[in-house]
Write a protein that holds these residues in place. Structure first.
Motif, short mmCIF file in Angstrom:
data_model
loop_
_atom_site.label_atom_id
_atom_site.label_comp_id
_atom_site.label_asym_id
_atom_site.label_seq_id
_atom_site.Cartn_x
_atom_site.Cartn_y
_atom_site.Cartn_z
N ARG A 1 0.83 -1.21 0.00
CA ARG A 1 0.00 0.00 0.00
C ARG A 1 0.86 1.26 0.00
O ARG A 1 1.88 1.31 0.68
CB ARG A 1 -0.90 0.03 1.24
CG ARG A 1 -1.87 1.21 1.28
CD ARG A 1 -2.27 1.58 2.69
NE ARG A 1 -1.12 1.91 3.52
CZ ARG A 1 -0.49 3.09 3.49
NH1 ARG A 1 -0.90 4.06 2.70
NH2 ARG A 1 0.55 3.31 4.27
N SER B 1 0.29 5.75 -0.21
CA SER B 1 -0.69 6.83 -0.29
C SER B 1 -0.75 7.29 -1.73
O SER B 1 0.26 7.70 -2.30
CB SER B 1 -0.26 7.99 0.62
OG SER B 1 -0.42 7.61 1.96
N ARG C 1 -1.94 9.70 -4.71
CA ARG C 1 -2.37 11.09 -4.96
C ARG C 1 -2.54 11.38 -6.45
O ARG C 1 -2.79 12.51 -6.82
CB ARG C 1 -1.36 12.05 -4.33
CG ARG C 1 -1.21 11.90 -2.82
CD ARG C 1 -0.22 12.90 -2.26
NE ARG C 1 -0.07 12.77 -0.81
CZ ARG C 1 0.80 11.96 -0.21
NH1 ARG C 1 1.59 11.20 -0.93
NH2 ARG C 1 0.88 11.92 1.11
N TYR D 1 -2.93 25.04 -0.34
CA TYR D 1 -4.30 24.64 -0.71
C TYR D 1 -5.02 25.78 -1.44
O TYR D 1 -5.58 25.59 -2.52
CB TYR D 1 -5.11 24.25 0.54
CG TYR D 1 -4.76 22.90 1.12
CD1 TYR D 1 -3.84 22.07 0.51
CD2 TYR D 1 -5.38 22.45 2.28
CE1 TYR D 1 -3.52 20.84 1.04
CE2 TYR D 1 -5.07 21.21 2.82
CZ TYR D 1 -4.14 20.41 2.21
OH TYR D 1 -3.83 19.19 2.73
N CYS E 1 -5.72 7.57 -0.08
CA CYS E 1 -4.84 8.41 0.75
C CYS E 1 -5.68 9.01 1.87
O CYS E 1 -6.78 9.53 1.62
CB CYS E 1 -4.22 9.52 -0.09
SG CYS E 1 -3.00 10.51 0.80
N LEU F 1 -6.48 11.86 4.51
CA LEU F 1 -6.24 13.31 4.54
C LEU F 1 -6.63 13.85 5.91
O LEU F 1 -7.82 13.94 6.23
CB LEU F 1 -7.05 14.02 3.46
CG LEU F 1 -6.87 13.51 2.03
CD1 LEU F 1 -7.82 14.25 1.08
CD2 LEU F 1 -5.43 13.67 1.56
N GLY F 2 -5.60 14.15 6.71
CA GLY F 2 -5.88 14.62 8.07
C GLY F 2 -6.09 16.12 8.15
O GLY F 2 -6.53 16.64 9.16
C1 LIG Z 1 -3.67 10.32 9.58
C2 LIG Z 1 -3.08 10.65 8.26
C3 LIG Z 1 -3.27 11.92 7.73
C4 LIG Z 1 -2.74 12.24 6.48
N1 LIG Z 1 -3.00 13.48 5.94
C5 LIG Z 1 -2.60 13.75 4.68
C6 LIG Z 1 -2.97 14.96 4.03
O1 LIG Z 1 -3.69 15.78 4.58
N2 LIG Z 1 -2.54 15.18 2.76
C7 LIG Z 1 -1.76 14.28 2.10
O2 LIG Z 1 -1.40 14.51 0.96
N3 LIG Z 1 -1.39 13.11 2.70
C8 LIG Z 1 -1.79 12.82 3.95
N4 LIG Z 1 -1.46 11.62 4.53
C9 LIG Z 1 -0.63 10.68 3.81
C10 LIG Z 1 0.76 10.66 4.41
O3 LIG Z 1 1.41 11.83 4.06
C11 LIG Z 1 1.44 9.38 3.90
O4 LIG Z 1 0.91 8.32 4.64
C12 LIG Z 1 2.92 9.45 4.04
O5 LIG Z 1 3.40 10.30 3.05
C13 LIG Z 1 3.56 8.09 3.89
O6 LIG Z 1 3.32 7.57 2.63
P1 LIG Z 1 2.72 6.13 2.43
O7 LIG Z 1 1.32 6.13 2.99
O8 LIG Z 1 2.73 5.91 0.95
O9 LIG Z 1 3.60 5.17 3.17
C14 LIG Z 1 -1.98 11.29 5.78
C15 LIG Z 1 -1.80 10.01 6.32
C16 LIG Z 1 -2.35 9.70 7.54
C17 LIG Z 1 -2.15 8.32 8.07
#
Ligand SMILES: Cc1cc2nc3c(=O)[nH]c(=O)nc-3n(C[C@H](O)[C@H](O)[C@H](O)COP(=O)(O)O)c2cc1C
Length: 305
Positions: A102, A104, A106, A197, A248, A250-251
């Motif tokens: 997995r 994230s 985009r 943003y 992905c 988005l927090g």
């Molecule tokens: C709780 C949480 C909030 C996140 N918020 C954002 C966000 O607002 N925008 C974004 O582009 N990615 C967001 N991410 C993705 C993280 O940036 C991402 O998990 C990190 O870059 C690691 O990459 P991976 O998931 O591919 O391992 C979030 C991930 C988590 C778990």
């Protein structure tokens, strides 16, 4: 009254069929409310339950004789179902492979996610554990790229209305009240978020939800454990992954729709019924890129005792 949630305050009704009960005591073992005891070789309701039945349903599903019925708090005996064969359970290695592959996502292919697939994701997410049943997790589902982008655009307008929150004068005003770490966090993370943003959206680029074809917003209520919506979102993410989609989390959206000028209007527009401590947006779609290898991750600390 049992533990209140936004959906119910009642105590569930528990009935025990004395003719069916074999007195095995499994209900006594699993009930965390101390709701059962064995009297004269048969299960009976105990005199001193801790909270009163909150309808977790454990007693019903553990009973080998199907002798217990729990009704109330959004649960009925009709909600029980038989397990599929244990052999179809994913083993550790296949689960680990799913987790390790997995990423994230985009960048999404211009391919809609069908309602059927959305429903599969929601079905899996609804199995998520919750602090107190019945689940107090609410979900907003934005179907289609246009709706997702509209949500992002409305969100950016909301940020823009409240941009004073990260302005130099406000930071200066708050400096005596914030510790150094908070000030740095605002300057290095929160303010750039506003800039990126809003600035991108003004140029027609969606850096909030990345033109995803579907977005889910999981949020709680003032009653629920703050972790509930996060766990549900994690289940949805894993389900999406198992269906060949990418996602992905988005927090950065949830905290900024809780307060400030226009936040209530935003929440009303998207039928967001409650303010809640925690919430998470999950975007989902078919990934545009394929990753060639994984990245090893570590926790900050793992201390064994
Ligand atoms: C709780 C949480 C909030 C996140 N918020 C954002 C966000 O607002 N925008 C974004 O582009 N990615 C967001 N991410 C993705 C993280 O940036 C991402 O998990 C990190 O870059 C690691 O990459 P991976 O998931 O591919 O391992 C979030 C991930 C988590 C778990």
């Amino acid at each position: 009254m049992s533990i209140p949630t936004s959906r119910t305050e009642e105590t569930a009704t528990v009935t025990i069929d004395q003719l069916k009960c074999n007195g095995c005591g499994k209900c006594v073992t699993v009930c965390s409310d101390l709701g059962f005891e064995i009297i004269n070789g048969k299960a009976a309701r105990s005199e001193k339950p801790v909270f009163g039945c909150m309808a977790c349903g454990q007693c019903m599903v553990v009973c080998p004789e199907n002798a217990i019925n729990v009704t109330g708090r959004c649960l009925t005996p009709d909600d029980l179902f038989p397990f599929t064969e244990p052999s179809v359970k994913p083993d550790y290695n296949s689960l680990l492979q799913l987790f390790q592959s997995r990423r994230s996502i985009r960048k999404f292919r211009d391919q809609p996610v069908s309602r059927e697939v959305i429903d599969l994701i929601l079905t899996a997410a609804q199995t998520a554990p919750m602090g107190v049943p019945p689940s107090d997790v609410n979900v907003v589902v934005l179907q289609g790229k246009e709706k997702v982008r509209q949500f992002s655009s409305d969100y950016c307008n909301l940020l823009d209305k409240n941009r004073w929150f990260v302005s130099g004068w406000f930071m200066a005003l708050m400096t005596p009240f914030y510790d150094k770490r908070t000030i740095r966090f605002f300057k290095k993370f929160i303010r750039p978020i506003y800039d990126i943003y809003i600035g991108s959206m003004n140029k027609g680029i969606d850096q909030v939800t990345y033109d995803a074809p579907v977005a889910f917003y999981f949020y709680g209520t003032p009653y629920c454990d703050p972790a509930d919506p996060i766990i549900a979102a994690t289940y949805a993410m894993t389900a999406a992954e198992s269906l060949g989609l990418g996602s992905c989390m988005l927090g950065a959206i949830h905290p900024f729709i809780q307060f400030g000028s226009g936040a209530k209007e935003f929440r009303d527009k998207y039928k967001i019924r409650f303010k809640s401590r925690e919430g998470l947006v999950l975007i989902v779609g078919y990934p545009k890129v394929k990753y060639a290898r994984g990245v090893k991750r570590t926790f900050a600390n793992v201390d064994f005792f």
